[in-house]
Design a protein around this motif. Sequence first.
Motif, PDB file in Angstrom:
ATOM      1  N   THR A 174      48.710  29.750   8.660  1.00 20.41           N
ATOM      2  CA  THR A 174      47.838  28.605   8.911  1.00 20.41           C
ATOM      3  C   THR A 174      47.236  28.085   7.611  1.00 20.41           C
ATOM      4  O   THR A 174      47.056  26.875   7.448  1.00 20.41           O
ATOM      5  N   CYS A 175      46.945  28.972   6.685  1.00 17.61           N
ATOM      6  CA  CYS A 175      46.362  28.543   5.411  1.00 17.61           C
ATOM      7  C   CYS A 175      47.323  27.647   4.634  1.00 17.61           C
ATOM      8  O   CYS A 175      46.889  26.738   3.923  1.00 17.61           O
ATOM      9  N   LEU A 176      48.618  27.870   4.787  1.00 21.41           N
ATOM     10  CA  LEU A 176      49.605  27.010   4.125  1.00 21.41           C
ATOM     11  C   LEU A 176      49.553  25.596   4.698  1.00 21.41           C
ATOM     12  O   LEU A 176      49.536  24.617   3.956  1.00 21.41           O
ATOM     13  N   VAL A 177      49.502  25.498   6.013  1.00 17.05           N
ATOM     14  CA  VAL A 177      49.436  24.180   6.657  1.00 17.05           C
ATOM     15  C   VAL A 177      48.106  23.509   6.333  1.00 17.05           C
ATOM     16  O   VAL A 177      48.044  22.302   6.109  1.00 17.05           O
ATOM     17  N   LYS A 178      47.041  24.288   6.270  1.00 14.80           N
ATOM     18  CA  LYS A 178      45.729  23.754   5.906  1.00 14.80           C
ATOM     19  C   LYS A 178      45.762  23.158   4.505  1.00 14.80           C
ATOM     20  O   LYS A 178      45.126  22.149   4.220  1.00 14.80           O
ATOM     21  N   GLY A 179      46.538  23.760   3.619  1.00 11.90           N
ATOM     22  CA  GLY A 179      46.683  23.262   2.255  1.00 11.90           C
ATOM     23  C   GLY A 179      47.435  21.939   2.177  1.00 11.90           C
ATOM     24  O   GLY A 179      47.385  21.257   1.159  1.00 11.90           O
ATOM     25  N   LEU A 180      48.123  21.576   3.246  1.00 10.66           N
ATOM     26  CA  LEU A 180      48.865  20.310   3.276  1.00 10.66           C
ATOM     27  C   LEU A 180      48.029  19.152   3.810  1.00 10.66           C
ATOM     28  O   LEU A 180      48.545  18.051   3.969  1.00 10.66           O
ATOM     29  N   GLU A 181      46.767  19.393   4.105  1.00 13.73           N
ATOM     30  CA  GLU A 181      45.904  18.308   4.589  1.00 13.73           C
ATOM     31  C   GLU A 181      45.863  17.188   3.560  1.00 13.73           C
ATOM     32  O   GLU A 181      45.709  17.430   2.370  1.00 13.73           O
ATOM     33  N   GLY A 182      46.031  15.971   4.039  1.00 14.78           N
ATOM     34  CA  GLY A 182      46.035  14.814   3.162  1.00 14.78           C
ATOM     35  C   GLY A 182      47.426  14.423   2.689  1.00 14.78           C
ATOM     36  O   GLY A 182      47.585  13.398   2.041  1.00 14.78           O
ATOM     37  N   ASP A 183      48.428  15.227   3.006  1.00 13.51           N
ATOM     38  CA  ASP A 183      49.808  14.938   2.604  1.00 13.51           C
ATOM     39  C   ASP A 183      50.613  14.434   3.798  1.00 13.51           C
ATOM     40  O   ASP A 183      50.314  14.743   4.946  1.00 13.51           O
ATOM     41  N   TYR A 184      51.665  13.681   3.493  1.00 14.20           N
ATOM     42  CA  TYR A 184      52.591  13.211   4.517  1.00 14.20           C
ATOM     43  C   TYR A 184      53.703  14.227   4.679  1.00 14.20           C
ATOM     44  O   TYR A 184      54.283  14.689   3.693  1.00 14.20           O
ATOM     45  N   THR A 185      53.993  14.579   5.920  1.00 14.08           N
ATOM     46  CA  THR A 185      55.034  15.557   6.204  1.00 14.08           C
ATOM     47  C   THR A 185      55.598  15.338   7.594  1.00 14.08           C
ATOM     48  O   THR A 185      55.141  14.469   8.330  1.00 14.08           O
ATOM     49  N   THR A 186      56.570  16.154   7.952  1.00 10.36           N
ATOM     50  CA  THR A 186      57.205  16.086   9.266  1.00 10.36           C
ATOM     51  C   THR A 186      56.997  17.409   9.991  1.00 10.36           C
ATOM     52  O   THR A 186      57.146  18.481   9.399  1.00 10.36           O
ATOM     53  N   VAL A 187      56.657  17.319  11.273  1.00  5.11           N
ATOM     54  CA  VAL A 187      56.490  18.494  12.112  1.00  5.11           C
ATOM     55  C   VAL A 187      57.540  18.415  13.216  1.00  5.11           C
ATOM     56  O   VAL A 187      57.571  17.450  13.979  1.00  5.11           O
ATOM     57  N   ASP A 188      58.410  19.427  13.284  1.00  2.92           N
ATOM     58  CA  ASP A 188      59.433  19.489  14.326  1.00  2.92           C
ATOM     59  C   ASP A 188      58.873  20.259  15.518  1.00  2.92           C
ATOM     60  O   ASP A 188      58.208  21.286  15.350  1.00  2.92           O
ATOM     61  N   PHE A 189      59.197  19.780  16.722  1.00  2.00           N
ATOM     62  CA  PHE A 189      58.722  20.415  17.944  1.00  2.00           C
ATOM     63  C   PHE A 189      59.806  21.264  18.587  1.00  2.00           C
ATOM     64  O   PHE A 189      60.988  21.148  18.255  1.00  2.00           O
ATOM     65  N   ARG A 190      59.394  22.072  19.524  1.00  3.56           N
ATOM     66  CA  ARG A 190      60.323  22.949  20.228  1.00  3.56           C
ATOM     67  C   ARG A 190      61.302  22.183  21.103  1.00  3.56           C
ATOM     68  O   ARG A 190      62.383  22.671  21.416  1.00  3.56           O
ATOM     69  N   ASP A 191      60.960  20.963  21.502  1.00  2.00           N
ATOM     70  CA  ASP A 191      61.824  20.189  22.398  1.00  2.00           C
ATOM     71  C   ASP A 191      62.741  19.221  21.639  1.00  2.00           C
ATOM     72  O   ASP A 191      63.154  18.205  22.179  1.00  2.00           O
ATOM     73  N   GLU A 192      63.034  19.538  20.378  1.00  2.00           N
ATOM     74  CA  GLU A 192      63.946  18.748  19.537  1.00  2.00           C
ATOM     75  C   GLU A 192      63.392  17.397  19.098  1.00  2.00           C
ATOM     76  O   GLU A 192      64.105  16.587  18.532  1.00  2.00           O
ATOM     77  N   SER A 193      62.125  17.119  19.344  1.00  2.00           N
ATOM     78  CA  SER A 193      61.513  15.886  18.848  1.00  2.00           C
ATOM     79  C   SER A 193      60.699  16.227  17.605  1.00  2.00           C
ATOM     80  O   SER A 193      60.548  17.398  17.244  1.00  2.00           O
ATOM     81  N   CYS A 194      60.168  15.196  16.931  1.00  4.49           N
ATOM     82  CA  CYS A 194      59.375  15.451  15.727  1.00  4.49           C
ATOM     83  C   CYS A 194      58.386  14.308  15.514  1.00  4.49           C
ATOM     84  O   CYS A 194      58.480  13.247  16.138  1.00  4.49           O
ATOM     85  N   VAL A 195      57.446  14.553  14.637  1.00  2.63           N
ATOM     86  CA  VAL A 195      56.475  13.539  14.254  1.00  2.63           C
ATOM     87  C   VAL A 195      56.319  13.578  12.738  1.00  2.63           C
ATOM     88  O   VAL A 195      56.273  14.647  12.141  1.00  2.63           O
ATOM     89  N   SER A 196      56.280  12.394  12.125  1.00  2.00           N
ATOM     90  CA  SER A 196      56.095  12.285  10.674  1.00  2.00           C
ATOM     91  C   SER A 196      54.842  11.487  10.410  1.00  2.00           C
ATOM     92  O   SER A 196      54.649  10.422  10.994  1.00  2.00           O
ATOM     93  N   GLY A 197      53.985  12.012   9.543  1.00  2.49           N
ATOM     94  CA  GLY A 197      52.754  11.310   9.229  1.00  2.49           C
ATOM     95  C   GLY A 197      51.867  12.133   8.313  1.00  2.49           C
ATOM     96  O   GLY A 197      52.282  13.146   7.755  1.00  2.49           O
TER      97      GLY A 197
END
Length: 133
Positions: A19-42
């Motif tokens: 979780t600390c790694l993801v917390k370190g990405l606050e303020g950055d643009y990235t992509t999160v892949d979901f378990r149902d094969e969809s994703c969100v970028s922002g």
Amino acid sequence: MAVKRSSATEFFLYYNSMTCLVKGLEGDYTTVDFRDESCVSGKIVHVDGFMNIEMENCYYYNSRGRKYPFESFFVKARNVRYIHIPQDKDVLTIIENQLSTFRQPKQAVRKKLTYKEKRAKNYQKELLLNLSK
């Protein structure tokens, strides 16, 4: 960004998971892949200790590839499969920075010595003086 510690469990998970790694990405643009094969970028706005993610200015891509814009988007931790780390970021330094910023040194509490402790301390001083002579 400061960690909001609402519970001891959240605090524990923050220090003992990625979780600390993801917390370190606050303020950055990235992509999160979901378990149902969809994703969100922002842009990641906030990550809590359970790895729930709040994003803004993002696009949701469903499993068929259709694109939907969202101003804000909330990702529940149980739905996350992957989080893409930007190539310009070094994972090790992000984790070290996150863990070092929230590590608080323990301050010594000065307690009043009891009569027995004072007497023992004085006896020890006298003994050391006698030995040094």
